[in-house]
Design a protein around this motif. Structure first.
Motif, mmCIF file in Angstrom:
data_model
loop_
_atom_site.group_PDB
_atom_site.id
_atom_site.type_symbol
_atom_site.label_atom_id
_atom_site.label_comp_id
_atom_site.label_asym_id
_atom_site.label_seq_id
_atom_site.Cartn_x
_atom_site.Cartn_y
_atom_site.Cartn_z
ATOM 1 N N MET A 45 36.674 33.397 32.602
ATOM 2 C CA MET A 45 36.040 33.815 33.843
ATOM 3 C C MET A 45 34.528 33.698 33.724
ATOM 4 O O MET A 45 33.952 33.955 32.657
ATOM 5 N N LEU A 46 33.909 33.305 34.826
ATOM 6 C CA LEU A 46 32.473 33.449 34.958
ATOM 7 C C LEU A 46 32.251 34.822 35.580
ATOM 8 O O LEU A 46 32.782 35.130 36.644
ATOM 9 N N ILE A 47 31.491 35.660 34.899
ATOM 10 C CA ILE A 47 31.172 36.993 35.413
ATOM 11 C C ILE A 47 29.717 36.977 35.851
ATOM 12 O O ILE A 47 28.820 36.682 35.056
ATOM 13 N N THR A 48 29.489 37.263 37.110
ATOM 14 C CA THR A 48 28.134 37.257 37.663
ATOM 15 C C THR A 48 27.722 38.669 38.027
ATOM 16 O O THR A 48 28.368 39.329 38.848
ATOM 17 N N SER A 75 36.588 33.390 43.730
ATOM 18 C CA SER A 75 35.856 34.549 43.210
ATOM 19 C C SER A 75 36.265 35.817 43.934
ATOM 20 O O SER A 75 36.742 35.788 45.067
ATOM 21 N N LYS A 76 36.057 36.946 43.276
ATOM 22 C CA LYS A 76 36.268 38.261 43.875
ATOM 23 C C LYS A 76 35.364 39.265 43.170
ATOM 24 O O LYS A 76 34.996 39.081 42.007
ATOM 25 N N LEU A 77 35.021 40.327 43.887
ATOM 26 C CA LEU A 77 34.301 41.409 43.225
ATOM 27 C C LEU A 77 35.256 42.092 42.250
ATOM 28 O O LEU A 77 36.479 41.984 42.361
ATOM 29 N N THR A 78 34.707 42.784 41.275
ATOM 30 C CA THR A 78 35.535 43.545 40.341
ATOM 31 C C THR A 78 34.972 44.946 40.223
ATOM 32 O O THR A 78 33.763 45.130 40.071
ATOM 33 N N LEU A 130 37.200 32.547 38.542
ATOM 34 C CA LEU A 130 38.137 31.893 37.629
ATOM 35 C C LEU A 130 37.643 30.493 37.285
ATOM 36 O O LEU A 130 37.313 29.708 38.175
ATOM 37 N N LEU A 131 37.592 30.177 36.003
ATOM 38 C CA LEU A 131 37.199 28.853 35.531
ATOM 39 C C LEU A 131 38.449 28.129 35.039
ATOM 40 O O LEU A 131 38.939 28.403 33.935
ATOM 41 N N PHE A 147 27.672 35.484 32.760
ATOM 42 C CA PHE A 147 28.335 35.483 31.463
ATOM 43 C C PHE A 147 29.617 34.668 31.584
ATOM 44 O O PHE A 147 30.251 34.669 32.636
ATOM 45 N N ILE A 148 30.013 34.013 30.507
ATOM 46 C CA ILE A 148 31.347 33.419 30.442
ATOM 47 C C ILE A 148 32.153 34.282 29.479
ATOM 48 O O ILE A 148 31.725 34.543 28.354
#
Length: 404
Positions: A249-252, A348-351, A362-363, A387-388
Motif C-alpha cells: 500500500m501507498l500510505i499518504t 484509495s480510501k481513508l483509513t 493499493l499498489l 510511505f510504501i
C-alpha cells in the motif's frame, strides 16, 4: 545487556466508523515499526526516556518516583493490571514538571503511560529507554499502540515473564502466552493515552504468524512476511485471521489533524437524522468488510489469481470510500489524494477516523515503479507525506544486545 523490542503500526482495511454501529471492520498490521531500547542507566540513579525522533529527553530520580508513588515497588510483571484514575493523576504531575513544549504537549499522555508500564513491571530500578519510530504520530496508523506494545515487550523481556534467550542473534518471536501478557499490558497503556480503547490496535500490533513468501513486487524487499496479522472486529469481538495475500500500500499522510470523537459523533448524528438510509450504509460496509476478509484469507496459487484478488480489492476499496463519504467523514485533503491516485487508475480510501489522517492506496503487484514514483512525486508536491508499506508486517519481536 540491553533489550530492544519492535512492534508494527496498523491500518483499517475496511469498516471504520460503521463498526461503531455494529458492522464488521478489518484491520491489519503494516511493516512500519516503533522501536524501544531499554538499557542500564549508566550509573545514574534515574529513570530516563529519550524520544529520539522528537528530540525530547526526560529524567526522573527514582527516589522521587518512589516518594510520589510508594506502592509501585512490589510488582509482578506477569499479572497485568489497570491504572487507577488517582495514579494517572500522580503520573501526570510528574510529567507536567518536565515542561513539555506546547507544540508537543499531545505526547504527555504517552509519557505517563511509559511511567506506568515501567514502574508496574520494574519497580524503582534506574534505566534508560530510547524510542524511535517509522510511524507518524496522530495519523491513524496505530503509533500509540505500537509504542505501548514494544515498550511492554521490552520491559517484560527484562523480567522472567518472557523468553530470555540472550545468546540468540537477531529478532525473537514470543510464545503465545507471552504475547497475551504483552497485549494486556499494552492495552492498559492505550487506556492511559486514549481514555478507553477497543483493543484493536494493540492486538494487531502484538500478534504474528511466521509464514514467509518471496515477493515479486518490483520495489519490495526480497523477503516479506505474509502473516496472520489481520483482525476482524464486530460488536466488541476480535478474531485473528490468517492472510494469504501479500499486499503493498501507498500510505499518504495528509498532515491534517482530526478530532476522532467529533467525527464519530457526527456519524451518529447523521444516523439519527436518516436512520433508514444510514442503516443501509452500515449494512453495505459490513458486507464489504466480510468480503475483504474472505479475499485476504483465500489462497492465491499463481499470478492470475493474485491479480484477480487485487482487482476485487480495488473495487471494494472504492466502494468503502464512497460509503465513508456518505457518512460525512472525508476531507478536502483526502479528496485531493483520491483525485490524484484516480488519475493513475489506483484505488484509495481513508483509513481510521477520516477528516484528515491517512489515505491508503493499493499498489497492484504488476504496477511499475515508474508509476509509483510519479504518484508519490505529485502527492508530495502538494505537501503530503508518503510511505510504501507491506500489509501484514510481523508482530512484536525482541532482540538482546550485549553492552560493553
Amino acid at each position: 545487556m540491553e533489550v530492544t523490542a519492535k512492534a508494527p503500526g496498523k491500518v483499517i482495511l475496511a469498516g471504520e466508523h460503521a463498526v461503531v454501529h455494529g458492522s464488521t471492520a478489518v484491520a491489519a498490521s503494516i511493516d512500519l515499526y516503533t522501536y524501544v531500547t531499554i538499557s542500564d542507566s549508566d550509573g545514574n540513579d534515574e529513570l530516563k526516556l529519550h524520544l529520539k525522533d522528537m528530540g525530547l529527553e526526560f529524567s526522573w530520580p527514582v527516589g522521587k518516583i518512589r516518594e510520589a508513588l510508594p506502592g509501585m515497588g512490589d510488582c509482578d510483571p506477569s499479572l497485568p493490571k489497570p491504572c487507577s484514575a488517582e495514579t494517572i493523576t500522580l503520573f501526570a504531575a510528574l510529567v507536567e514538571e518536565e515542561n513539555i513544549p506546547e507544540a508537543k504537549i499531545t505526547i504527555a499522555a504517552g509519557v505517563s503511560a511509559f511511567l506506568w508500564l515501567y514502574t508496574s513491571t520494574q519497580g524503582y530500578k534506574p534505566a534508560k529507554a530510547v524510542v524511535t519510530s517509522e510511524l507518524p504520530l496522530g495519523s491513524g496508523l496505530g503509533s500509540s499502540a505500537a509504542f505501548c506494545v514494544s515498550l511492554s515487550a521490552a520491559l517484560l523481556a527484562l523480567s522472567n515473564s518472557v523468553n530470555q534467550d540472550f545468546g540468540h542473534q537477531g529478532w525473537l518471536t514470543l510464545k503465545e502466552n507471552e504475547l497475551e501478557i504483552v497485549n494486556k499490558w499494552a492495552l492498559e497503556g492505550e487506556k492511559i493515552i486514549h481514555g478507553k480503547s477497543s483493543g484493536i490496535d494493540n492486538t494487531v500490533s502484538t500478534y504474528v504468524n511466521l509464514m514467509q513468501k518471496t515477493s515479486e513486487f518490483g520495489y519490495a524487499s526480497d523477503q516479506v512476511s505474509v502473516t496472520g496479522n489481520m483482525i476482524k472486529f464486530r460488536s466488541g469481538e476480535l478474531t485473528c485471521l490468517e492472510s494469504n495475500v501479500s499486499l503493498k500500500m501507498l500510505i499518504t499522510n495528509t498532515k491534517v489533524g482530526r478530532n476522532t470523537k467529533a467525527l464519530v459523533a457526527g456519524v451518529s448524528e447523521r444516523k439519527d437524522r436518516h436512520p433508514i438510509a444510514m442503516s443501509a450504509v452500515f449494512k453495505a460496509v459490513d458486507s464489504i468488510s466480510n468480503e475483504v476478509a474472505s479475499i485476504m484469507q483465500s489462497p492465491a496459487h499463481d499470478d492470475i489469481a493474485i491479480t484477480e484478488k487485487e482487482d476485487k480489492l480495488e473495487e471494494l476499496i472504492e466502494m468503502n470510500q464512497g460509503l465513508l463519504q456518505c457518512m460525512g467523514v472525508s476531507h478536502a485533503s483526502i479528496e485531493t489524494i483520491l483525485r490524484t491516485t484516480f488519475k493513475y487508475k489506483l484505488a484509495s480510501k481513508l483509513t481510521g477516523a477520516g477528516g484528515g489522517g491517512c489515505v491508503l492506496t493499493l499498489l497492484p503487484t504488476l504496477l511499475s515503479r515508474t508509476i509509483v514514483d510519479k504518484v508519490i512525486t505529485e502527492l508530495e508536491s502538494s505537501g503530503f507525506q508518503c510511505f510504501i508499506a507491506g500489509i501484514g508486517g510481523k508482530g512484536v519481536q525482541i532482540c538482546f544486545n550485549p553492552t560493553s
